[in-house]
Design a protein around this motif. Structure first.
Motif, PDB file in Angstrom:
ATOM      1  N   LEU A  34       2.315  -6.639  -9.234  1.00  0.00           N
ATOM      2  CA  LEU A  34       2.556  -5.232  -8.932  1.00  0.00           C
ATOM      3  C   LEU A  34       1.276  -4.400  -9.057  1.00  0.00           C
ATOM      4  O   LEU A  34       1.028  -3.496  -8.246  1.00  0.00           O
ATOM      5  N   ILE A  35       0.467  -4.716 -10.051  1.00  0.00           N
ATOM      6  CA  ILE A  35      -0.779  -3.972 -10.232  1.00  0.00           C
ATOM      7  C   ILE A  35      -1.740  -4.269  -9.082  1.00  0.00           C
ATOM      8  O   ILE A  35      -2.358  -3.355  -8.523  1.00  0.00           O
ATOM      9  N   ARG A  36      -1.865  -5.539  -8.728  1.00  0.00           N
ATOM     10  CA  ARG A  36      -2.751  -5.898  -7.603  1.00  0.00           C
ATOM     11  C   ARG A  36      -2.318  -5.195  -6.322  1.00  0.00           C
ATOM     12  O   ARG A  36      -3.133  -4.594  -5.624  1.00  0.00           O
ATOM     13  N   LYS A  37      -1.036  -5.278  -6.008  1.00  0.00           N
ATOM     14  CA  LYS A  37      -0.537  -4.697  -4.759  1.00  0.00           C
ATOM     15  C   LYS A  37      -0.689  -3.179  -4.762  1.00  0.00           C
ATOM     16  O   LYS A  37      -1.008  -2.575  -3.734  1.00  0.00           O
ATOM     17  N   GLY A  38      -0.446  -2.572  -5.925  1.00  0.00           N
ATOM     18  CA  GLY A  38      -0.589  -1.126  -6.014  1.00  0.00           C
ATOM     19  C   GLY A  38      -2.033  -0.693  -5.780  1.00  0.00           C
ATOM     20  O   GLY A  38      -2.293   0.278  -5.055  1.00  0.00           O
ATOM     21  N   LEU A  39      -2.976  -1.403  -6.378  1.00  0.00           N
ATOM     22  CA  LEU A  39      -4.390  -1.069  -6.198  1.00  0.00           C
ATOM     23  C   LEU A  39      -4.829  -1.316  -4.761  1.00  0.00           C
ATOM     24  O   LEU A  39      -5.585  -0.522  -4.184  1.00  0.00           O
ATOM     25  N   ILE A  40      -4.361  -2.404  -4.181  1.00  0.00           N
ATOM     26  CA  ILE A  40      -4.719  -2.695  -2.793  1.00  0.00           C
ATOM     27  C   ILE A  40      -4.219  -1.590  -1.873  1.00  0.00           C
ATOM     28  O   ILE A  40      -4.948  -1.105  -1.002  1.00  0.00           O
ATOM     29  N   SER A  41      -2.968  -1.182  -2.075  1.00  0.00           N
ATOM     30  CA  SER A  41      -2.384  -0.123  -1.249  1.00  0.00           C
ATOM     31  C   SER A  41      -3.173   1.168  -1.374  1.00  0.00           C
ATOM     32  O   SER A  41      -3.446   1.853  -0.376  1.00  0.00           O
ATOM     33  N   LEU A 101     -10.089  -7.951  -6.126  1.00  0.00           N
ATOM     34  CA  LEU A 101      -9.248  -7.605  -7.271  1.00  0.00           C
ATOM     35  C   LEU A 101      -8.791  -8.869  -7.997  1.00  0.00           C
ATOM     36  O   LEU A 101      -8.359  -9.828  -7.351  1.00  0.00           O
ATOM     37  N   VAL A 102      -8.883  -8.859  -9.328  1.00  0.00           N
ATOM     38  CA  VAL A 102      -8.450 -10.006 -10.123  1.00  0.00           C
ATOM     39  C   VAL A 102      -7.521  -9.511 -11.228  1.00  0.00           C
ATOM     40  O   VAL A 102      -7.953  -8.833 -12.158  1.00  0.00           O
ATOM     41  N   ASP A 103      -6.238  -9.835 -11.112  1.00  0.00           N
ATOM     42  CA  ASP A 103      -5.250  -9.419 -12.102  1.00  0.00           C
ATOM     43  C   ASP A 103      -4.052 -10.352 -11.993  1.00  0.00           C
ATOM     44  O   ASP A 103      -3.644 -10.709 -10.883  1.00  0.00           O
TER      45      ASP A 103
END
Length: 217
Positions: free
Chosen positions: A11-18, A5-7
């Motif tokens: 918050l967006i990175r962590k949300g997508l990872i979760s 993931l590259v952002d």
């Protein structure tokens, strides 16, 4: 499927990872905030798929794709977009990415898109397709407006389309950065474009920049 993931938005990175970590057959192997971190991570992890934001702060997510391919990356790429802009979509298709997904998409739609891409297909946000059809007659998509530019301004526009900074353009064309700024201002004014990102998209969409994938061996 191994995903990077590259952002620039934490918050967006962590949300997508979760969210992605809960999915079978999907593994998030790393995250990056900017171009340099992304290139190092891609080289180290050799992922199957990279999800990269169109804008990375003051950087451009498409530059990650360009440079990664130059370095020999063979992974698939998905553009994560904040606003559904027909011109950015056109540029994404020129780059031949596998997906173009809006942050407004529902989680189920994201998973569906990634599953399609994993099976070798492409996925483009359906709303942007509708917008693209409606904007086909936009004057910004007409390369006849390029005739308004001087030869030097056309050179500047092409360099913008290739992702050059003002400093890089100045060095490449043997002119001062102040001169580059003046030319960029004229280009934006004559083409009625809002900023250099739109100018770069215009250069690619209208064919001023012929993009080619390069693989270094």
């Amino acid at each position: 499927m191994k995903i990077v993931l590259v952002d620039d938005q934490t918050l967006i990175r962590k949300g997508l990872i979760s969210f992605l970590s809960l999915q079978d057959m999907m593994e998030v192997s790393g995250e990056a905030r900017n171009k340099q971190e992304a290139l190092s991570l891609i080289q180290r992890e050799n992922p199957d798929l990279v999800i990269v934001a169109f804008h990375l702060g003051e950087e451009w997510g498409l530059e990650v794709i360009t440079e990664a391919r130059k370095r020999g990356a063979t992974c698939k790429f998905v553009i994560l977009i904040y606003s559904k802009d027909p011109m950015s979509f056109q540029y994404a298709t020129v780059m031949d990415v596998e997906g173009y997904i809006s942050l407004e998409a529902h989680p189920e739609e994201l998973i569906y898109a990634l599953q399609m891409i994993q099976r070798g297909r492409k996925y483009y946000d359906p709303d942007i397709i509708d917008q693209l059809i409606q904007s086909q007659n936009s004057p910004h998509m007409d390369n006849s407006h390029v005739n308004l530019l001087t030869s030097k301004e056309k050179e500047i526009l092409q360099k913008l389309g290739q992702g050059f900074s003002n400093k890089q353009i100045a060095e490449n064309l043997y002119i001062t950065e102040n001169t580059v700024k003046k030319h960029v201002s004229q280009v934006l004014s004559k083409l009625d474009l809002g900023d250099r990102t739109q100018a770069a998209l215009y250069a690619n969409v209208t064919g001023l920049v012929q993009y080619k994938h390069e693989v270094l061996v």
